[in-house]
Design a protein around this motif. Sequence first.
Motif, PDB file in Angstrom:
ATOM      1  N   GLU A   8       0.837  -1.212   0.000  1.00 50.67           N
ATOM      2  CA  GLU A   8       0.000   0.000   0.000  1.00 50.67           C
ATOM      3  C   GLU A   8       0.867   1.255   0.000  1.00 50.67           C
ATOM      4  O   GLU A   8       0.529   2.251  -0.653  1.00 50.67           O
ATOM      5  N   SER A   9       1.969   1.218   0.745  1.00 55.04           N
ATOM      6  CA  SER A   9       2.850   2.384   0.825  1.00 55.04           C
ATOM      7  C   SER A   9       3.467   2.691  -0.533  1.00 55.04           C
ATOM      8  O   SER A   9       3.575   3.858  -0.927  1.00 55.04           O
ATOM      9  N   ILE A  10       3.873   1.666  -1.261  1.00 59.73           N
ATOM     10  CA  ILE A  10       4.424   1.864  -2.603  1.00 59.73           C
ATOM     11  C   ILE A  10       3.393   2.520  -3.513  1.00 59.73           C
ATOM     12  O   ILE A  10       3.675   3.498  -4.223  1.00 59.73           O
ATOM     13  N   ALA A  11       2.164   1.991  -3.480  1.00 58.59           N
ATOM     14  CA  ALA A  11       1.109   2.537  -4.337  1.00 58.59           C
ATOM     15  C   ALA A  11       0.769   3.976  -3.951  1.00 58.59           C
ATOM     16  O   ALA A  11       0.588   4.842  -4.818  1.00 58.59           O
ATOM     17  N   ALA A  12       0.719   4.244  -2.627  1.00 58.07           N
ATOM     18  CA  ALA A  12       0.351   5.589  -2.172  1.00 58.07           C
ATOM     19  C   ALA A  12       1.424   6.612  -2.537  1.00 58.07           C
ATOM     20  O   ALA A  12       1.104   7.707  -3.009  1.00 58.07           O
ATOM     21  N   LEU A  13       2.694   6.276  -2.305  1.00 59.37           N
ATOM     22  CA  LEU A  13       3.774   7.204  -2.640  1.00 59.37           C
ATOM     23  C   LEU A  13       3.809   7.488  -4.137  1.00 59.37           C
ATOM     24  O   LEU A  13       3.950   8.634  -4.563  1.00 59.37           O
ATOM     25  N   SER A  14       3.674   6.432  -4.929  1.00 55.06           N
ATOM     26  CA  SER A  14       3.719   6.604  -6.387  1.00 55.06           C
ATOM     27  C   SER A  14       2.553   7.456  -6.859  1.00 55.06           C
ATOM     28  O   SER A  14       2.717   8.345  -7.708  1.00 55.06           O
ATOM     29  N   GLY A  15       1.367   7.203  -6.310  1.00 52.80           N
ATOM     30  CA  GLY A  15       0.202   7.962  -6.714  1.00 52.80           C
ATOM     31  C   GLY A  15       0.288   9.419  -6.302  1.00 52.80           C
ATOM     32  O   GLY A  15      -0.018  10.322  -7.084  1.00 52.80           O
ATOM     33  N   LEU A  16       0.716   9.661  -5.070  1.00 50.35           N
ATOM     34  CA  LEU A  16       0.789  11.025  -4.569  1.00 50.35           C
ATOM     35  C   LEU A  16       1.776  11.857  -5.376  1.00 50.35           C
ATOM     36  O   LEU A  16       1.562  13.046  -5.611  1.00 50.35           O
ATOM     37  N   HIS A  17       2.873  11.221  -5.807  1.00 49.04           N
ATOM     38  CA  HIS A  17       3.895  11.957  -6.553  1.00 49.04           C
ATOM     39  C   HIS A  17       3.721  11.813  -8.065  1.00 49.04           C
ATOM     40  O   HIS A  17       4.568  12.289  -8.835  1.00 49.04           O
ATOM     41  N   ALA A  18       2.632  11.161  -8.459  1.00 48.73           N
ATOM     42  CA  ALA A  18       2.262  11.073  -9.877  1.00 48.73           C
ATOM     43  C   ALA A  18       3.381  10.509 -10.734  1.00 48.73           C
ATOM     44  O   ALA A  18       3.687  11.033 -11.805  1.00 48.73           O
TER      45      ALA A  18
END
Length: 771
Positions: free
Chosen positions: A451-461
């Motif tokens: 989840e952390s990988i997905a959230a960081l990637s999404g937040l930073h586009a």
Amino acid sequence: MRTRAEPGAAAEAAVRIEVHGTVQGVGFRPFVYRLATGLGLRGEVHNAGGHVVVRAAGPAVAVDEFLTRLTGEAPGQSAVDRVVVTRESGSPDGSDATRGRFTIRASTDERSGPRELPPDLATCDACLRELFDPADRRFRYPFLNCTGCGPRATIVGDLPYDRARTAMRGFPMCGPCAAEYRDPANRRFHAEPTACPDCGPRLRWSTDRVADALAAAEAVIAAGGLVAVKGIGGYQLVCAADAHETVQRLRTAKHRPRKPFAVMVRDLAVARTLGDVGPHAESALRSTARPIVLVPRHPGAPVAGAVAPGLAELGVFLPYSPLHHLLLTDLDRPLVVTSGNRTDEPIAITDDHADAVLGPFVDGILFHERPIWSRYDDSVVRVVAEHPRVLRRARGHSPAPMPLPASAPAPLLAVGAQLKNTVTLGIGGRAVTGPHLGDLSDVGTLAAFEESIAALSGLHAVTPEVVAHDLHPGYLSTQHARRWWSARDRIGVQHHHAHVAATAAEHGVAGPFLGLAYDGFGLGDDGTLWGGELLLCDYTRYRRLARFATAPLPGGEAAVRGPARMALGYLFGAENRLPDHVTEDHGLLARLGDRQVTLVRRMIEADVNCPRASSAGRLFDAVAALLGLCDEATYEGEAAVLLEAAAARGGPSTPLRWRLGRRAGLWVYDPAPTLVDVITADGPVETVARRFHRTVTEVSVAMVTECARQTGVRTVCLGGGVFQNQLLAGELTTALAGQDLEVHLGALVPVNDGGVSYGQAAVAAATLREG
């Protein structure tokens, strides 16, 4: 370029400005608005993706002053990395320029440049005054905040930073809050999480049948009970710190027999009744990160012995949310405040999860209505070598960016280690490390990792194109990388190279450096387990120059959990054997019993499940067991913590014997003479423990100075979990500096495995740039 002035008129200028860095969620737009209007400029400011765009026009002298003050007077929690100024002709906006106005315009979703999100910010003094002012409309409101404080990373789902993209989107502002939000003179001008009792989230006790949920929770705690409280980045378990039976009950519930708990106190005055709060510790305690800070414990500290059994330090921290301030003020006593989970599981962040997992063993749950969108534990800091050092980088510190030694030509992901896992995104010249996750062997933590990988990637586009990972094939982070990335898109980074590269990158080391890596163990590039290493490094290469002598780990991971087993590994299987007359009569053998001793001896002699490691961390474990301080560890690093605590009570002393020699082209520290002295030395355990620390310092100085002489490299970077040891790291950095060496130790990046992902990102970025 400046516009041509009309005859007799002041020269006019117009500019378009892009401001990159941590400039959203920190009151930057209101700051720009006030600055521009104060200078009589017209134009606009808006959030654009992850940065801020300003267009301004007016007298040239005022525009120049605006540009100077834009960075020089920026809000304290902002971090301006780059400003791009384009001179324009004409007005920045026809209608507003005609009216001579400056406005805050609606955000746009532009994707140019890196995005940066500020960490959560502790409640500011102005909001605290309102919280306890009976005349204020937010009196005792647990969710008040302003542009200078409050939740950020834990409630943001995307950028640009607007209320609609936060967990507050379900709470429409009432009339008074909306008026404050639109008022340039108000502290809450464009404060996205702003709310009040009429329009914002509310507290709820385990049942809705109470009028005052907070009072109900406080009554349970005051009576000696245990309560789960929904915090900023996750649920927390709370009880009175002097309630011995309740603290023991908490230990049973969390499956945490001896690992210390943190204590939250109302203010610095109370903190000083618990421990010795020096200036560096005070600075950390008062920072907007509000971390847990380890301080020397006063003998008569009014907390239960079960809070930190056998330790000379307490983890102390100050309230960082309005709800915490209310609890500490109303109860007027120190509170144990610890993560709402069972040991090694992820912290509960949803109400249903908290009810299911925490509900069965607490006396009530204090819920609230604001969702937690990102899981953040509390950060932990220790003063080492006269500087606050982050041991756990989480709430208040993450996800603030760190520099990379080389700009990554493509977005990259570094997936970290198995223990104390974090993940890091490398975007251009910046690295963003997510919050501390923990041990990936737990199923829930592994899910949080993904989840952390997905959230960081999404937040930073960004979509990472390259992944950096550890060499150890058994790490679940490595297996994740191998499962989802092809071989051409993977960069394997040796564990200890990552440790010392993290320190070097944080401190901006440019050239070659000597990396001293002391930890439990990691896989070396020769297929053996390393852990006491001196490397000659840059960011893309390393060469092993020195190491600790090896010893077997009887049972592999069982030796990590059992320092007594590790001690037997040294007694019966050290690279240079100890004399039989020393090993056969030691009290450890009697404590363990013939059956276990015989089993381990046979395993070592037959080389069955006994991998060898050159590990400084395992040597510390063995010495702790030989001194009778810890035979079985209930948490990672417990033996070393107890050994350091004993040494701190030992006072200055002479080192034990040690031997440093050459073997297969490497300098090798042979601990056999040291261990013989540990076993046979007279005097208190505390004195022997202190002498052992002195010995490791002398050995390390000898290795480093000899290798510095041979290589001509005089910059030294320390990395690895052993350097969390305040006594060792303090003495060693002083001793190395005394040899005219430039010494660096991680400060904002943990020296333990929590910093490995950042080190992997630094190595991967440099490798991509070079190749």
